[in-house]
Design an enzyme around this catalytic site. Structure first.
Site, PDB file in Angstrom:
ATOM      1  N   GLY A 125       6.915  -5.483  -2.741  1.00  0.00           N
ATOM      2  CA  GLY A 125       7.957  -5.063  -3.648  1.00  0.00           C
ATOM      3  C   GLY A 125       8.095  -3.549  -3.639  1.00  0.00           C
ATOM      4  N   CYS A 126       9.299  -3.058  -3.938  1.00  0.00           N
ATOM      5  CA  CYS A 126       9.540  -1.611  -3.878  1.00  0.00           C
ATOM      6  C   CYS A 126       8.760  -0.860  -4.956  1.00  0.00           C
ATOM      7  CB  CYS A 126      11.034  -1.319  -3.989  1.00  0.00           C
ATOM      8  SG  CYS A 126      11.865  -2.091  -5.390  1.00  0.00           S
ATOM      9  N   ASN A 127       8.749  -1.395  -6.190  1.00  0.00           N
ATOM     10  CA  ASN A 127       7.948  -0.776  -7.249  1.00  0.00           C
ATOM     11  C   ASN A 127       6.468  -0.817  -6.904  1.00  0.00           C
ATOM     12  OD1 ASN A 127      10.061  -0.182  -9.194  1.00  0.00           O
ATOM     13  ND2 ASN A 127      10.193  -2.372  -9.577  1.00  0.00           N
ATOM     14  N   VAL A 128       6.059  -1.940  -6.344  1.00  0.00           N
ATOM     15  CA  VAL A 128       4.655  -2.124  -5.966  1.00  0.00           C
ATOM     16  C   VAL A 128       4.237  -1.076  -4.943  1.00  0.00           C
ATOM     17  CG1 VAL A 128       2.986  -3.720  -4.967  1.00  0.00           C
ATOM     18  CG2 VAL A 128       4.812  -4.588  -6.440  1.00  0.00           C
TER      19      VAL A 128
END
Length: 369
Positions: free
Chosen positions: A154-157
């Protein structure tokens, strides 16, 4: 080498479109098929007008039958939609490199998946974050050279993991009490029409979502950071408070991360944190982790990450400091959620799996203003 064929499922969305943009002039990978769902039969140019190279491609149905036979298949589908297609492809095209941009194959724990995604777990694929530190001192790229099934993070991850993993690995921050607050561009929510993402709602507004430990990225972040420590991915010591916030920009993530110094952090004779010594160790930890990484840049002292500086680039920017008054370690990470957070690192992983140079045709520079 001869060009390898690529099919992109979910080609009308933001993530699929960014994959196509990065592949448009790739020296070794050639897109031959684009797939969608409600847009089947239409020309891709209607949905991705900024991609003239593919404007006359006819969108085909996202089925295993259509996707079979390609060298690489990229699944840019909503969460929960990749698993069934991937399972069919595994039978008809076992040697095809399949790359899932959704969350379906990221989590190791079936229980964590079922708790946060409310459906049956589809299995775990090789995690597609090449720079991820492993407990044995290696990095995740060593795993990506021996797989044909890749789950893109994930991008936030990605932002949170890159910012905190080196400090946990070095034993400089405590694994509990971690805090992450992220400002997110609205493209991270996908292309489907949602009332709260229209211009009338988002312009001049900022709003949190997925609050109080409910966001689906929480177990993925904790899995990554527990892995750094060699702990159980779902039941290790790492605990993070994670709060993403929608802000009125089209793309980009600015992650502000705070952590308590660990018990092993250097201290003065009176027991307080030795700020100078800790700062030196933080500097060393980031240098050890990323000095040779082309797509992670630790900024010079005094320069802080900005989302605008990463737009269009596959580089994540990082800066850090120790807040002596609050006794907190502060790390700030900026990246483009569609490039470094999705399509760009998907290509990094694809290159590694195919035996290509990891940096091939990936942009270091962004664009401005």
């Amino acid at each position: 080498m001869n060009a390898l064929t690529v099919a992109v499922s979910g080609a009308t969305g933001y993530a699929g479109g960014e994959v196509l943009r990065l592949l448009s002039t790739h020296p070794h990978l050639t897109v031959t098929t684009v797939c969608g769902h409600s847009s089947v039969g239409e020309l891709l140019g209607r949905h991705q007008p900024h991609l003239p190279r593919y404007a006359d491609f006819v969108i085909e149905d996202s089925t295993a039958e259509v996707l079979a036979g390609h060298d690489v298949v990229v699944l840019a589908l909503p969460h929960g939609k990749s698993g069934a297609i991937a399972a069919e492809l595994a039978e008809t095209s076992p040697d095809t490199l399949i790359v899932d941009l959704a969350a379906d194959h990221r989590l190791i724990s079936p229980e964590a998946w079922e708790t946060f995604y409310h459906s049956a777990h589809q299995g775990t694929w090789t995690y597609g974050l090449p720079e991820l530190l492993l407990a044995d001192g290696r990095k995740q790229r060593t795993q990506l050279t021996e797989t044909n099934r890749i789950a893109v993070p994930g991008c936030n991850v990605t932002a949170v993991t890159l910012g905190l993993a080196p400090l946990l690995a070095a034993g400089l921050i405590a694994p509990t009490g971690l805090n992450a607050v992220l400002a997110n561009g609205v493209s991270g929510a996908g292309k489907a029409l949602k009332p709260h993402l229209t211009a009338a709602e988002i312009l001049g507004d900022a709003s949190p979502y997925g609050t109080g430990g409910t966001h689906r990225h929480v177990p993925e972040i904790e899995q990554n950071l527990n892995g750094v420590l060699g702990a159980d991915p779902a039941d290790g010591p790492v605990r993070i408070s994670f709060t993403p916030t929608l802000v009125p920009m089209s793309r980009g993530i600015l992650a502000t991360l705070t952590a308590d110094p660990s018990d092993e952090a250097p201290r003065t004779a009176d027991g307080t944190i030795d700020a100078e010594a800790l700062t030196a160790q933080l500097t060393s930890a980031f240098a050890d982790a990323y000095a040779d990484e082309p797509f992670v840049r630790v900024l010079p002292e005094g320069q802080w990450p900005r989302t605008s500086a990463t737009t269009g680039s596959n580089v994540a920017q990082i800066q850090f400091t120790y807040d002596a008054r609050a006794e907190k370690v502060l790390v700030v990470v900026a990246l483009d959620n569609l490039v470094r957070g999705t399509a760009g690192q998907a290509l990094q992983a694809i290159h590694l799996a195919l035996g290509l140079e990891e940096t091939t045709h990936l942009p270091l520079e962004g664009f401005a203003p």
